[in-house]
Design a protein around this motif. Sequence first.
Motif, PDB file in Angstrom:
ATOM      1  N   PRO A 126       0.791  -1.230   0.000  1.00  0.00           N
ATOM      2  CA  PRO A 126       0.000   0.000   0.000  1.00  0.00           C
ATOM      3  C   PRO A 126       0.828   1.288   0.000  1.00  0.00           C
ATOM      4  N   ASP A 127       2.150   1.198   0.212  1.00  0.00           N
ATOM      5  CA  ASP A 127       2.973   2.406   0.236  1.00  0.00           C
ATOM      6  C   ASP A 127       2.955   3.099  -1.117  1.00  0.00           C
ATOM      7  N   ARG A 128       3.138   4.440  -1.056  1.00  0.00           N
ATOM      8  CA  ARG A 128       3.159   5.220  -2.293  1.00  0.00           C
ATOM      9  C   ARG A 128       4.350   6.190  -2.260  1.00  0.00           C
ATOM     10  N   VAL A 129       4.759   6.644  -3.441  1.00  0.00           N
ATOM     11  CA  VAL A 129       5.927   7.516  -3.551  1.00  0.00           C
ATOM     12  C   VAL A 129       5.470   8.899  -4.022  1.00  0.00           C
ATOM     13  N   PHE A 130       6.018   9.942  -3.372  1.00  0.00           N
ATOM     14  CA  PHE A 130       5.753  11.320  -3.766  1.00  0.00           C
ATOM     15  C   PHE A 130       7.079  12.047  -3.974  1.00  0.00           C
ATOM     16  N   VAL A 131       7.006  13.141  -4.710  1.00  0.00           N
ATOM     17  CA  VAL A 131       8.177  13.982  -4.923  1.00  0.00           C
ATOM     18  C   VAL A 131       7.746  15.430  -4.754  1.00  0.00           C
ATOM     19  N   TYR A 132       8.576  16.218  -4.064  1.00  0.00           N
ATOM     20  CA  TYR A 132       8.290  17.635  -3.879  1.00  0.00           C
ATOM     21  C   TYR A 132       8.715  18.390  -5.139  1.00  0.00           C
ATOM     22  N   VAL A 133       7.796  19.150  -5.749  1.00  0.00           N
ATOM     23  CA  VAL A 133       8.067  19.864  -7.000  1.00  0.00           C
ATOM     24  C   VAL A 133       7.954  21.372  -6.820  1.00  0.00           C
ATOM     25  N   GLY A 134       7.895  21.835  -5.568  1.00  0.00           N
ATOM     26  CA  GLY A 134       7.812  23.265  -5.316  1.00  0.00           C
ATOM     27  C   GLY A 134       9.155  23.946  -5.459  1.00  0.00           C
ATOM     28  N   THR A 135       9.245  25.186  -5.011  1.00  0.00           N
ATOM     29  CA  THR A 135      10.453  26.003  -5.214  1.00  0.00           C
ATOM     30  C   THR A 135      11.315  26.137  -3.971  1.00  0.00           C
ATOM     31  N   ARG A 136      10.900  25.576  -2.856  1.00  0.00           N
ATOM     32  CA  ARG A 136      11.668  25.709  -1.618  1.00  0.00           C
ATOM     33  C   ARG A 136      12.965  24.923  -1.713  1.00  0.00           C
ATOM     34  N   GLY A 137      14.092  25.537  -1.337  1.00  0.00           N
ATOM     35  CA  GLY A 137      15.383  24.880  -1.415  1.00  0.00           C
ATOM     36  C   GLY A 137      15.771  24.215  -0.110  1.00  0.00           C
ATOM     37  N   GLY A 138      16.773  23.324  -0.178  1.00  0.00           N
ATOM     38  CA  GLY A 138      17.266  22.649   1.009  1.00  0.00           C
ATOM     39  C   GLY A 138      16.307  21.598   1.521  1.00  0.00           C
ATOM     40  N   GLN A 139      16.658  20.988   2.639  1.00  0.00           N
ATOM     41  CA  GLN A 139      15.818  19.947   3.238  1.00  0.00           C
ATOM     42  C   GLN A 139      14.898  20.553   4.294  1.00  0.00           C
ATOM     43  N   PHE A 140      13.649  20.104   4.324  1.00  0.00           N
ATOM     44  CA  PHE A 140      12.717  20.513   5.355  1.00  0.00           C
ATOM     45  C   PHE A 140      11.863  19.315   5.736  1.00  0.00           C
ATOM     46  N   THR A 141      11.020  19.465   6.754  1.00  0.00           N
ATOM     47  CA  THR A 141      10.216  18.337   7.238  1.00  0.00           C
ATOM     48  C   THR A 141       8.734  18.640   7.103  1.00  0.00           C
ATOM     49  N   VAL A 142       7.959  17.568   6.930  1.00  0.00           N
ATOM     50  CA  VAL A 142       6.507  17.648   6.888  1.00  0.00           C
ATOM     51  C   VAL A 142       5.965  16.668   7.924  1.00  0.00           C
ATOM     52  N   ASN A 143       5.075  17.142   8.793  1.00  0.00           N
ATOM     53  CA  ASN A 143       4.510  16.294   9.837  1.00  0.00           C
ATOM     54  C   ASN A 143       3.530  15.287   9.256  1.00  0.00           C
ATOM     55  N   SER A 144       3.527  14.112   9.836  1.00  0.00           N
ATOM     56  CA  SER A 144       2.555  13.097   9.445  1.00  0.00           C
ATOM     57  C   SER A 144       1.163  13.510   9.900  1.00  0.00           C
ATOM     58  N   ALA A 145       0.151  13.162   9.106  1.00  0.00           N
ATOM     59  CA  ALA A 145      -1.234  13.455   9.467  1.00  0.00           C
ATOM     60  C   ALA A 145      -1.868  12.333  10.266  1.00  0.00           C
ATOM     61  N   VAL A 146      -1.229  11.164  10.299  1.00  0.00           N
ATOM     62  CA  VAL A 146      -1.858   9.997  10.938  1.00  0.00           C
ATOM     63  C   VAL A 146      -1.035   9.423  12.079  1.00  0.00           C
ATOM     64  N   GLN A 147       0.226   9.833  12.215  1.00  0.00           N
ATOM     65  CA  GLN A 147       1.078   9.273  13.269  1.00  0.00           C
ATOM     66  C   GLN A 147       1.772  10.400  14.014  1.00  0.00           C
ATOM     67  N   ARG A 148       1.422  10.594  15.274  1.00  0.00           N
ATOM     68  CA  ARG A 148       1.961  11.692  16.066  1.00  0.00           C
ATOM     69  C   ARG A 148       3.483  11.563  16.212  1.00  0.00           C
ATOM     70  N   GLY A 149       4.169  12.683  15.993  1.00  0.00           N
ATOM     71  CA  GLY A 149       5.617  12.725  16.160  1.00  0.00           C
ATOM     72  C   GLY A 149       6.406  12.311  14.936  1.00  0.00           C
ATOM     73  N   LYS A 150       5.752  11.719  13.957  1.00  0.00           N
ATOM     74  CA  LYS A 150       6.484  11.273  12.757  1.00  0.00           C
ATOM     75  C   LYS A 150       6.657  12.452  11.806  1.00  0.00           C
ATOM     76  N   LYS A 151       7.860  12.576  11.264  1.00  0.00           N
ATOM     77  CA  LYS A 151       8.173  13.651  10.325  1.00  0.00           C
ATOM     78  C   LYS A 151       8.814  13.054   9.071  1.00  0.00           C
TER      79      LYS A 151
END
Length: 988
Positions: free
Chosen positions: A829-854
Amino acid sequence: MKVYIFPHPSEYTEDGKGSGGIWRVINAQARWLPEYGIEIVGREQDADVVMIHAGSLLETDKPIVTVNHGAYWTGDFEWNDPYWQYNGAVIEALRRAHKVVVPSEWVAHPIRRDMRLEPVVIPHGVELDQFARQKEHDGYVLWAKPRVDVVSDPAPMNELARCLPDQPFVSTFGRPAGNVRVIGAMPYDKFQGVMDRAAIWLATTRETGDIASREAMARGIPVVGFRWGATAELVRHMETGFLAEPGDYDALAYGIRYCLEHREHIGEQAREWVRANYQWHALVGYYADVIRQAYDADQYEVDISVIVPSYNYARFLPEALDSIKAQTLQARMQVIVVDDCSTDNTQEVLSHYDWIQVVRHEYNAGLPAALNTGLDHARGRYVIPLDADNLLTPTALGVLYDALESKPWLDVASGQIAIYSTDGKHRRADDWPFGKVDVEQQLHHYNQLASSSLMRRRSVQRLGGWRRRQHKNEDGEFWCRAMSAGLRFEQVTPDPVLVYRWHGENKSKTEGGEDDPDGVLAWNYHYPWKHDHNIMPFACTMPAPRGSWPVRSYEQPHISVIIACGPGHDIFLQDALDSVAGQTFPALECVVCNDTGQPLDVAAMGHPWVRVVNTAGGAGPAVARNTAIAAARAPLFAVLDADDMYYPGWLEVAYKAYLENPECIVYADCDTEEKLGEREYYRSGEFTTERIMGTSRAANHYPQAVYQSPILCPKQWWEAVGGYPTDQPYGMYEDWLFGVKLHLLGIGAAYLEGVRWGVYRHWTDSATVGSKNAIDNMDHGTPEHRRKFDEICDWIDRKEKEMACVGCRNKAKGTVVVLGKTVPIPTGPDRVFVYVGTRGGQFTVNSAVQRGKKYKVRQGEAFTVPAGDAVARFARMKDFREVLPEEAEAGTHIPNAPIQPPQIAVPNPPPAPEVAPLQDAPPERIDDLDRLELHYKTVEILREGNFRTVAAISFDIRAGDGQGLRGINGIAEKRYAKIVEAVQALEA
């Protein structure tokens, strides 16, 4: 002077759908050229010069002026085959031109870069008397193009309309909406009534000439658009309109509101700007100048210049010269013998020939340099080299000359060769050269032509002549370069034109060097498009599968290559530029700082696409690099010394390494060259803070320069640390000390072990009087050198106290060996995404279903997420795209847009680096800030932040709550309050 314009003004008309850009240019030429003494004739046969537009082709032996109106950017966007075929016709028209005219710098740059041509930029204009100053309008924003394609896209208009729901829009195409009325394409005359009633002209399309914006400005209509294409060259930001960065719809909406509020003032300035700079009656005068230049440049004193380079070949010279004298061709001829500082009786032999011109070198410079000297003295329409130990067959020049005269589109004519063996017998070559010139095989190291081929002199000069580094096989390298830049070649006869003397002292036998056709010294090494056709220069004459090779705008460089050229190194700069042009990574620009104190003509070196900025001369590499970096447009810069060379894949590998390690500068190993053509591998070694900082100096552990000057580094980090140091003792080791300043702030270094960035040429130090490296190293290892080095170490200690916070240095990263990273293909069931925006460098996105996961996210890099977050989080975010399993692949992907490097904290920012003024500074803008009663420092900060009028400041305070002002570095709340107070006092 008579000119034939094709298509002819009497035949070319507007198509009824508004696409009349070329039509308007031709009509303007027809109206105004006679005012400048240029008669327009109805037949090519009656003309002195032929002027052709766009992709028109005309068989003629007259000088050709090609007016190029742009091409389809097939290297930037996906276009259908007919557009590639149209580009093919446009490119062929450029190849045949004696002079090229383009409407904007934006169109000129790809031609400079891929064709090594220097176009004349003549912007489009208007007939101002046809456009009355607008008195009333209906309040709508107008977007209008006669067609829809990947460039002429109404989508930005629709997005802007969504951001401004209360603002009416009118558009020829797009999606109708509550505030958007779509009217469709219409004839030019009918459309004028629509433009007459517009409040704002919206220019979001990448325009090559942007005539419509000029017509809007002539009416007093402000232009709001993206800062790209010809629009960026036309509109003066916040004076005649408003420019937003591409894709920034908030800024675009701000610009609409700004121009509506100040419409009367901006509209008046827009009309006056057109009156002063863009009226056809003045611009066509430049066309008249180009027509005369094309004619004058095609007048030659002689027909053929034969260049005979010679070094200690006195015993062969008489036969070579006699073979020239014996030619059956009855034409004006010039014979130039370049004596490359011979030590035999060459001068005595040449004294018996009164019909030749002799030029003698003061030192032995090598065959390519001798050929270039001959080219400098040549006066013929055509040139042909002849080695002093070879001969021409009696009919050679006649056959080759007739071929070029009958085929004006041909640049090089060649024939077969015969071998003259040591026993005095002639032998016909039966396997080389071949009957047909195959460009692809030439690029793949299969030489196709004899060195003694007849060439158009202007074509050879445009490429910068022969390369001094190519002391052997100089012709093979030249053919590769010429074919890549669009020159046409042909074997015009199966008969021998050259007699090659095979003897025991042939240059190709006695000189070492290039022996491995696949090695770094191969004459085709710096032409990587032989393997990757996707990076082929669009002008290359190798047959293209879709009608032409990809055409790129080179609009958004990801990397700026910085070259500081000091006294004596200008003779090596051509090699450095060749190595930059031969990169597998095309998203780059090159900026050279001329620190020689003399004019530096990179166009004469065959690189008109390179930008040059100047110091007063002799300022040193630190100041020179700072000057060039200040002028750079890309977010990253890569350094190269003027006497060194990159290897073709370096910048691509370095860029991918930076994407993997955005907290590091990038460096690698190299080859060193102690003698021309003899290279040895040098391992830089792993980076540690102890090695580069020398933290145990008490134990006699001194700092080490781990990496050479060629690094890849974010420009904003250079700004943060104050640039390359200009305050360290003796001006030594500024490249290493720049790294020290970065590492003091916690910036690490990514080491690409086993990767060679290029060749570090030591021999150029001894060849150059007063070279920087020679001065650095002349007392190396002596007590005096140790004393100097101790002072530099003291300088490092002082910088550490000035710049670094406690423990900051320990954050610097250690070794990072970059070999690429494989993206796993998901299962279940896993899926792959890619960030296509303009923000540079590495950043984190919080999980919507698992607390504390980034999730750690980086632009263009795929990552795997569980199905829950795929549905609840990433599928709903516009800057993330799902990657199907079959799309997943190994490696780091290069983003389409340049990345923005992460910021670094500077505890005590040093002063900005001292840099020399740049050439060609933009004209002063309309400025009335002196009306405000503010401290002079505040006024300077406002100007640096692009706020140059009181009206712009007032609008930002009222409409934007001062966000633009507060965003300027140096304007805190106290200073902002002073500005508000001053504006209110003035307006009261």
